[in-house]
Design a protein around this motif. Structure first.
Motif: not given
Lengths: 272, 260
Positions: A11-14, A30-33
């Protein structure tokens, strides 16, 4: 990577997010899901920009670099109106509750319904009572925010956050400063709302035990980077010293107890 | 010297930045007014807290200012044997100057500071931020109704101030010092011009209402969200409003009455 689900499940991906405040770098690439339907926790010591991350996801702040996608939309490319449409599908629970102090509990929960829908007052009443019942405060509907305890205020804020039936809720330090009973109630509520309403929850917290008890996946942030991630189980068994120190709350470790200073003995013997 | 220039540059830059923010804020507030009009309840509540609650201070101050004018005016005018012009003197000074100016200063102290503190605290307790996250624009929902209320209340309060002031002058002049009642009113009616005096006074109070509401709301919205920040913002509201009102009063008077 344990969190390698297909992109539609996130739903969120950074990706590659960088953000600084003045000279201080808060996030550095930063990367995160965040997976749909799960409870994801973002943990880290105070001052690592956890709240800032929620504000970036909600579009209240703009990143220096990188992008944030929420439900397939790039938050910082949206026009104001589209951003507001998206925000109707995100709930956010502020640390302070952020209740409107000039309205009672009932009107606070009814506020988003009255602002965004044209429902008749009788239907708003039913909805408000249902939401308040879900957090156990149907009986407190006539109280003013200053008459509520911290835990109750947060539960009212939670009822307000779910008033528009959002896709996801972001919790900003939901457990900070709560007595054990309110804490237990909140832990239980977050978990049960997530399953019964089919929400996605993002919890930002530094309360390790409570968060680890309900989170499906945890990211640990420090100094602008992700230094550990995994299920609570995986993190408990992590071989990173830093993660170990954080998860177990040791006073000294890779993060030193002492703020950087010159040598203790020299300092004591120096004239000033 | 270099340090001085550096500081000068920094101050200039930050005041221009603030002016820019304030202008942007104002235009956002003004566009928000179109959303307030279909919801009169929001406006009525604010007119009550900004306008109606300022009634008492305006009435009492107006009465005393009028009474002092009556006394002082009588002392000066009686030297020339012109006591009967007391009505004109009292009314002209109130309607042209004291009504709009003093009520604007009182309004800034009573309602403006309250607005700044309220908005600043809403910011500090994340209520504005929370509203944004609920997809409600806080400027439209919170600021615009308050701005409109201030803008509408100010001319009415100024008119009330002048009216009560004239009664105060009458009370002292006619009631205590023995000026002729008929002459008091007749001379006033003959000399006070509707266009020249009353309309110009109203224009002044409209301008002051606009400026004071703008300053008060902007200072609150722009406040640093801590207790110290809010207290400083409240002080700035009162100080900046007083300066602006007095300076604008000179400019407006020069434009209206002076042949500069």
């Amino acid at each position: 990577m344990a969190n390698s689900a297909s992109p539609e499940d996130n739903i969120v991906s950074i990706s590659n997010l960088s953000f600084s405040r003045g000279p201080r770098k808060i996030f550095d690439a930063v990367s995160l899901e965040i997976q749909r339907g799960k409870i994801t926790a973002i943990m880290g010591p105070s001052g690592t920009g956890k709240t800032t991350l929620l504000k970036l996801i909600g579009g209240q702040l703009t990143p220096d670099r990188g992008q944030i996608q929420v439900d397939g939309q790039n938050v910082h490319r949206l026009k104001t109106r589209e951003l507001y449409e998206l925000r109707k599908r995100m709930g956010m629970l502020f640390q302070s509750g952020a209740l409107l102090t000039d309205m009672n509990v009932y009107d606070n929960v009814a506020f988003p319904l009255r602002e965004h829908t044209h429902l008749p007052e009788s239907m708003i009443r039913s909805l408000v009572l249902m939401k308040l019942h879900a957090v156990g405060l149907r009986g407190a509907r006539n109280l003013m925010p200053n008459e509520l305890s911290g835990g109750m205020a947060r539960r009212v804020a939670l009822a307000r956050a779910i008033a528009l039936d959002p896709l996801m809720i972001m919790y900003d330090e939901p457990f900070t400063g709560q007595d054990p009973i309110s804490m237990g109630a909140l832990v239980h509520l977050i978990k049960s709302l997530n399953t019964t309403l089919g929400l996605t929850s993002i919890i930002v917290s530094h309360d390790v035990q409570e968060t680890a008890a309900i989170a499906d996946y945890i990211y640990v942030l420090s100094e602008g980077k992700i230094i550990g991630q995994g299920t609570p189980q995986q993190l408990q068994e992590s071989d990173s010293e830093w993660v170990q120190q954080f998860m177990h709350g040791d006073a000294d470790g890779p993060v030193h107890f002492h703020y950087p200073a010159r040598d203790y003995l020299d300092d004591l013997l120096a004239s000033k | 010297m270099l340090q001085f220039l550096q500081n000068l540059g920094k101050t200039t830059r930050s005041s221009f930045a603030k002016l820019g923010r304030a202008s942007f804020f104002l235009s956002h507030t003004l566009t928000g007014i179109s959303d307030v009009l279909p919801r009169p309840n929001l406006l009525i509540k604010q007119v009550y807290s900004v306008g109606v609650l300022s009634f008492l201070i305006i009435t009492i101050s107006g009465l005393f200012v009028g009474m002092v004018l009556g006394l002082q005016g009588f002392n000066i005018l009686s030297d020339f044997g012109a006591e009967e012009s007391l009505g004109v003197m009292v009314a002209a000074s109130l309607v042209r100057e004291l009504g709009p100016v003093v009520s604007a200063l009182l309004f800034a102290g009573r309602a403006g500071s309250a607005l700044t503190a309220e908005i600043g605290l809403m910011k500090a307790t994340e209520q504005l931020s929370g509203m944004e996250m609920m997809a409600v624009d806080p400027i439209k929902r919170i600021i615009s109704p308050r701005f409109l209320a201030g803008f509408l209340s100010m001319p009415l309060l100024a008119a009330l101030f002048s009216a009560i002031g004239i009664m105060g002058g009458h009370l002292v002049g006619v009631g205590m010092l023995g000026v002729d009642d008929g002459a008091f009113w007749a001379q006033m009616q003959a000399s006070i011009d509707f266009q020249e005096d009353i309309i110009n006074g109203v224009i002044k109070s409209v301008v002051f209402g606009f400026v004071v509401s703008w300053i008060a709301l902007f200072e609150g919205y722009d406040a640093i969200p801590t207790s110290e920040g809010v207290s400083r913002a409240t002080t700035r509201t009162v100080v900046n409003s007083a300066f602006s009102v007095l300076a604008l009063d000179f400019i407006l008077t020069a434009l209206m009455f002076g042949d500069i």
